[in-house]
Motif scaffolding. Structure first.
Motif, mmCIF file in Angstrom:
data_model
loop_
_atom_site.group_PDB
_atom_site.id
_atom_site.type_symbol
_atom_site.label_atom_id
_atom_site.label_comp_id
_atom_site.label_asym_id
_atom_site.label_seq_id
_atom_site.Cartn_x
_atom_site.Cartn_y
_atom_site.Cartn_z
ATOM 1 N N ILE A 35 0.846 -1.213 0.159
ATOM 2 C CA ILE A 35 0.064 -0.032 0.135
ATOM 3 C C ILE A 35 0.924 1.069 0.109
ATOM 4 O O ILE A 35 2.103 1.209 0.059
ATOM 5 C CB ILE A 35 -0.910 0.085 1.104
ATOM 6 C CG1 ILE A 35 -0.038 -0.077 2.624
ATOM 7 C CG2 ILE A 35 -2.003 -0.962 1.094
ATOM 8 C CD1 ILE A 35 -0.710 0.269 3.751
ATOM 9 N N SER A 36 0.221 2.275 -0.310
ATOM 10 C CA SER A 36 0.790 3.635 -0.377
ATOM 11 C C SER A 36 1.380 4.237 0.966
ATOM 12 O O SER A 36 0.456 3.853 2.121
ATOM 13 C CB SER A 36 0.325 4.739 -1.149
ATOM 14 O OG SER A 36 -0.941 5.027 -0.369
ATOM 15 N N LEU A 37 2.100 5.049 1.265
ATOM 16 C CA LEU A 37 2.213 5.535 2.795
ATOM 17 C C LEU A 37 1.169 6.209 3.123
ATOM 18 O O LEU A 37 0.835 6.296 4.317
ATOM 19 C CB LEU A 37 3.878 6.661 2.737
ATOM 20 C CG LEU A 37 4.892 5.725 2.902
ATOM 21 C CD1 LEU A 37 6.080 6.619 2.607
ATOM 22 C CD2 LEU A 37 5.139 5.187 4.285
ATOM 23 N N ALA A 38 0.480 7.013 2.361
ATOM 24 C CA ALA A 38 -0.627 7.739 2.609
ATOM 25 C C ALA A 38 -1.793 6.911 3.222
ATOM 26 O O ALA A 38 -2.333 7.094 4.274
ATOM 27 C CB ALA A 38 -1.028 8.379 1.479
ATOM 28 N N ILE A 39 -1.907 5.534 2.612
ATOM 29 C CA ILE A 39 -2.978 4.914 3.087
ATOM 30 C C ILE A 39 -2.282 4.211 4.544
ATOM 31 O O ILE A 39 -3.170 3.820 5.338
ATOM 32 C CB ILE A 39 -2.957 3.706 2.206
ATOM 33 C CG1 ILE A 39 -3.803 4.357 0.744
ATOM 34 C CG2 ILE A 39 -4.141 2.577 2.563
ATOM 35 C CD1 ILE A 39 -5.122 4.933 1.067
ATOM 36 N N ALA A 40 -1.071 3.797 4.480
ATOM 37 C CA ALA A 40 -0.611 3.215 5.630
ATOM 38 C C ALA A 40 -0.873 4.174 7.011
ATOM 39 O O ALA A 40 -1.140 3.543 8.325
ATOM 40 C CB ALA A 40 0.978 2.890 5.536
ATOM 41 N N GLY A 41 -0.876 5.480 6.947
ATOM 42 C CA GLY A 41 -1.303 6.344 8.002
ATOM 43 C C GLY A 41 -2.375 6.001 8.488
ATOM 44 O O GLY A 41 -2.740 6.349 9.608
#
Length: 381
Positions: A35-41
């Motif tokens: 997943i992207s870092l934005a979604i990981a947040g």
């Protein structure tokens, strides 16, 4: 009191650390779950959302119950949820486990706050509240470094260690804590504690001041690192050391808080701190030299450590018949303020140069909170 201080400190430290240790793991988890870092947040948000929402439910549900049992049940849920995070097969399950970890924490921290007036009284209450505040401060200082060190072994390791420590604390608290039974209010319903709280004008004003003040605080603290990076061209590792230094200031404030309370009293001390913070925030953006900027921020963090137990003490004293609900509402209010403050701070940071918008917004919030406290004091007299 010493035995309560140590165990409550460790419990609050553990929960605070758990809420922060996932931050350095986000790149690893993003890669692991594709997943992207934005979604990981979202893994950070899931914990905070679970805590904020269920804190509002945990308060009324705790009234008339044995707080010891609620704390222990929360620790079981917290430990299991955190343990399962280490073995989450995909991102969806990780979100679920982080959500349940936040929910479980919402049944622990407010009950510890609410238990303090029952277990100790007088000046010891302030000391114990300050110790709890120190637990929050130390977790803020150590949470990210601890997560980074443990994750360097294997990314699952931080979750497993937190879960094992939760089990140990469960055993200690089960033996140490006495029964903390509170009388069930007459005509008790789920909403009656909230009706009691908000029918009290003094309590309403305290919560209003709390919300306004912390919106300003979080609009500032959320973007301190960004300001240091853009305004002074600092690399990430230096910013980390700077934030560690500021965290030490907050811890020092927690240590000084009981002695200052003994001299000034909670109401007067909190008023003085808020007024001083308003002045400090006003002058922060004029700090064009890095050393001056860090020194000014250190004063704010020092004052921040002093003010925490004062808020909780004054709010609990204003509504002693609903300690569980006031403590839970306190936590939920701070989480709401962090959400609003983060949004407001982002807009102000990009709209005004050199931290002026953010800092003056924070200064205004502290000043309004100070004026509300003055009004409360005037009405009491």
């Amino acid at each position: 009191m010493k035995k309560f201080s140590i165990t409550f400190f460790l419990t609050i430290f553990l929960i605070g650390t758990d809420s922060l240790l996932i931050s350095p793991l986000l790149p690893i988890l993003a890669q692991n779950y594709h997943i992207s870092l934005a979604i990981a947040g979202w893994m950070v948000s899931a914990y905070a959302l679970g805590y904020a929402i269920f804190a509002l439910l945990a308060g009324p549900l705790s009234e008339g119950k044995n707080r010891k049992h609620i704390i222990l049940a929360g620790l079981i849920g917290f430990g299991l949820s955190t343990f399962f995070c280490a073995f989450a097969p995909n991102f969806a399950w990780m979100i679920i486990f982080r959500l349940f970890a936040g929910i479980s924490a919402s049944f622990i921290m407010p009950q510890i706050y609410a238990a303090v007036p029952t277990l100790v009284d007088g000046q010891n209450r302030i000391k114990l509240m300050a110790t709890i505040g120190a637990g929050v401060s130390v977790s803020a200082i150590a949470g990210v470094p601890i997560g980074s060190v443990l994750a360097s072994i294997i990314w699952q390791f931080p979750f497993i260690i937190i879960a094992l420590l939760s089990a140990i604390l469960f055993i200690i608290l089960a033996k140490l804590l006495p029964t903390i039974q509170t009388p069930k209010p007459i005509n008790h319903s789920f909403f009656s504690p909230y009706r009691h709280i908000f029918s009290n004008q003094r309590t309403r004003l305290y919560f209003l001041a709390l919300l306004i003040f912390f919106i300003g605080v979080y609009s500032n603290t959320t973007f301190i690192g960004t300001w240091l990076a853009k305004g002074f061209h600092l690399p990430v590792e230096i910013i980390g050391f700077a934030m560690l230094f500021l965290g030490v200031g907050q811890l020092l404030g927690s240590i000084l808080s009981p002695r200052l309370t003994l001299h000034f009293g909670s109401s007067k001390l909190l008023s003085l701190v808020l007024l001083t913070i308003a002045i400090v925030f006003f002058f922060v953006p004029f700090s064009t030299h890095l050393v001056l900027a860090i020194a000014t921020l250190f004063i704010f963090f020092l004052l921040g450590g002093i003010q925490f137990p004062q808020w909780m003490t004054l709010i609990q004293e204003s509504s002693p018949q609903a300690l569980g609900t006031t403590s839970s509402l306190f936590s939920a209010t701070v989480y709401l303020a962090s959400t609003i403050g983060g949004i407001a701070g982002g807009t102000l940071f990009i709209s005004f140069p050199h931290f002026f918008g953010v800092s003056w917004f924070s200064s205004l919030g502290a000043l309004i909170a100070f004026l509300i406290l003055v009004r409360i004091k005037t009405k009491k007299s």
